[in-house]
Design a protein around this motif. Structure first.
Motif, PDB file in Angstrom:
ATOM      1  N   THR A  43       6.526 -16.397  26.287  1.00  0.00           N
ATOM      2  CA  THR A  43       6.791 -15.559  25.833  1.00  0.00           C
ATOM      3  C   THR A  43       8.045 -15.663  24.898  1.00  0.00           C
ATOM      4  O   THR A  43       9.001 -16.622  25.802  1.00  0.00           O
ATOM      5  CB  THR A  43       7.502 -14.543  26.719  1.00  0.00           C
ATOM      6  OG1 THR A  43       5.875 -14.829  27.323  1.00  0.00           O
ATOM      7  CG2 THR A  43       7.449 -13.611  26.770  1.00  0.00           C
ATOM      8  N   THR A  71       9.284 -11.909  20.232  1.00  0.00           N
ATOM      9  CA  THR A  71       8.961 -10.873  18.905  1.00  0.00           C
ATOM     10  C   THR A  71       7.593 -12.016  19.553  1.00  0.00           C
ATOM     11  O   THR A  71       6.523 -11.185  18.776  1.00  0.00           O
ATOM     12  CB  THR A  71       8.704 -12.101  17.677  1.00  0.00           C
ATOM     13  OG1 THR A  71       9.080 -13.334  18.181  1.00  0.00           O
ATOM     14  CG2 THR A  71      10.550 -11.846  17.655  1.00  0.00           C
ATOM     15  N   ARG A  72       6.653 -12.264  20.776  1.00  0.00           N
ATOM     16  CA  ARG A  72       5.552 -12.417  20.667  1.00  0.00           C
ATOM     17  C   ARG A  72       4.380 -12.350  21.878  1.00  0.00           C
ATOM     18  O   ARG A  72       5.618 -12.887  23.124  1.00  0.00           O
ATOM     19  CB  ARG A  72       5.319 -13.876  19.841  1.00  0.00           C
ATOM     20  CG  ARG A  72       3.387 -14.418  19.984  1.00  0.00           C
ATOM     21  CD  ARG A  72       3.359 -14.934  19.686  1.00  0.00           C
ATOM     22  NE  ARG A  72       4.011 -16.889  20.104  1.00  0.00           N
ATOM     23  CZ  ARG A  72       3.870 -17.266  20.673  1.00  0.00           C
ATOM     24  NH1 ARG A  72       2.683 -17.283  21.654  1.00  0.00           N
ATOM     25  NH2 ARG A  72       4.744 -18.428  20.418  1.00  0.00           N
ATOM     26  N   HIS A  73       3.999 -11.698  22.717  1.00  0.00           N
ATOM     27  CA  HIS A  73       3.259 -11.792  24.187  1.00  0.00           C
ATOM     28  C   HIS A  73       2.522 -13.086  23.921  1.00  0.00           C
ATOM     29  O   HIS A  73       2.317 -13.976  23.370  1.00  0.00           O
ATOM     30  CB  HIS A  73       2.775 -10.699  24.354  1.00  0.00           C
ATOM     31  CG  HIS A  73       3.204  -9.608  24.151  1.00  0.00           C
ATOM     32  ND1 HIS A  73       4.073  -9.544  24.920  1.00  0.00           N
ATOM     33  CD2 HIS A  73       3.208  -8.194  23.247  1.00  0.00           C
ATOM     34  CE1 HIS A  73       4.914  -7.878  25.058  1.00  0.00           C
ATOM     35  NE2 HIS A  73       4.185  -7.368  23.579  1.00  0.00           N
ATOM     36  N   ASP A 105      -1.018 -10.230  26.961  1.00  0.00           N
ATOM     37  CA  ASP A 105      -1.881  -9.401  26.429  1.00  0.00           C
ATOM     38  C   ASP A 105      -2.759  -8.756  27.263  1.00  0.00           C
ATOM     39  O   ASP A 105      -2.968  -7.346  27.286  1.00  0.00           O
ATOM     40  CB  ASP A 105      -1.920  -9.788  24.887  1.00  0.00           C
ATOM     41  CG  ASP A 105      -1.753  -9.703  23.627  1.00  0.00           C
ATOM     42  OD1 ASP A 105      -0.466  -8.809  23.880  1.00  0.00           O
ATOM     43  OD2 ASP A 105      -1.727 -10.877  22.969  1.00  0.00           O
ATOM     44  N   ALA A 162       8.163  -7.480  19.973  1.00  0.00           N
ATOM     45  CA  ALA A 162       6.816  -8.432  20.448  1.00  0.00           C
ATOM     46  C   ALA A 162       5.282  -7.900  19.807  1.00  0.00           C
ATOM     47  O   ALA A 162       5.262  -6.994  20.258  1.00  0.00           O
ATOM     48  CB  ALA A 162       7.533  -8.496  21.701  1.00  0.00           C
ATOM     49  N   MET A 163       4.951  -9.083  19.438  1.00  0.00           N
ATOM     50  CA  MET A 163       3.554  -8.559  18.818  1.00  0.00           C
ATOM     51  C   MET A 163       2.611  -9.909  20.211  1.00  0.00           C
ATOM     52  O   MET A 163       2.293 -10.316  20.831  1.00  0.00           O
ATOM     53  CB  MET A 163       3.649  -9.243  17.778  1.00  0.00           C
ATOM     54  CG  MET A 163       4.554  -8.451  17.084  1.00  0.00           C
ATOM     55  SD  MET A 163       4.007  -8.460  14.449  1.00  0.00           S
ATOM     56  CE  MET A 163       2.705  -8.700  15.049  1.00  0.00           C
TER      57      MET A 163
END
Length: 217
Positions: free
Chosen positions: A19, A22-24, A29, A216-217
């Motif tokens: 993690t 900015t990102r999962h 998800d 986060a994306m």
């Protein structure tokens, strides 16, 4: 070292399961999207029990279901098909894949739900507000993991990303238009409660779904 070797053998990019701000990770998800679907499906079940509707493609599916008696889950899936082209063309392959999977899972779950979940008497105003909150929370979870339940949600997210307009407020305008069509299939009293539910749903999104607060994306 062993972890790096295993990652290399599986051709997994560095940081794939880690993690960041900015990102999962893929596991996050799956967890977030599954939770969002389950919560949203509960809101749909509450609306169906009360004979109410909501906005977006789910609202269109309710209108068709009430008018024809067809299965909501199947109608919901097919109503969303035309929006997949917009999703893949404007929102990217990952968003589209996750959205298609979310819609398919939602269709299956809403089809199974009457066999495992039943409601007793529910106050209509309380049920409308609660259903709006559940749908809003479910969509919020999906949005934060770069997925949606299709249709108007895809269009609202595209408009927000492109022009900076709030997805919740955009969806509210679309939802009110769809709810206006519902007078043809349900009583005016049910439409009023449905509008209240849609307002709760979209205000929740408008307040909580902001790019400057969650990146986060």
């Amino acid at each position: 070292m062993a972890e790096d070797g295993a990652r290399h053998a599986l051709k997994i990019p560095p940081g794939f399961w880690e993690t960041t701000a900015t990102r999962h990770t893929p596991l996050e998800d799956v967890q977030g999207i599954a939770t969002g679907i389950a919560v949203a499906a509960l809101g749909v079940a509450m609306l169906g029990h009360l004979g109410f509707l909501t906005g977006g493609t789910a609202g269109l599916a309710f209108i068709v279901t009430y008018a024809t008696g067809w299965n909501f889950g199947l109608v919901f899936f097919f109503v969303n098909l035309p929006f997949f082209a917009l999703a893949i063309g404007r929102m990217g392959r990952a968003f589209t894949i996750k959205t298609i999977l979310a819609i398919a899972a939602m269709s299956v779950l809403t089809g199974l739900q009457p066999h495992v979940l039943q409601f007793g008497p529910v106050d209509p105003l309380y049920g409308a507000v609660l259903a709006g909150m559940l749908l809003g929370l479910g969509l919020l979870a999906l949005f934060r993991h770069r997925a949606s339940l299709g249709g108007v949600g895809i269009l609202a997210l595209f408009v927000q990303d492109r022009f900076g307009w709030r997805a919740g407020l955009m969806q509210l305008a679309f939802d009110l238009t769809i709810l206006a069509l519902s007078f043809a299939v349900v009583a005016p009293r049910a439409v009023i409660y449905s509008v209240a539910s849609a307002i709760v749903l979209n205000l929740l999104l408008a307040v909580n779904h902001r790019r400057d607060r969650y990146v986060a994306m």
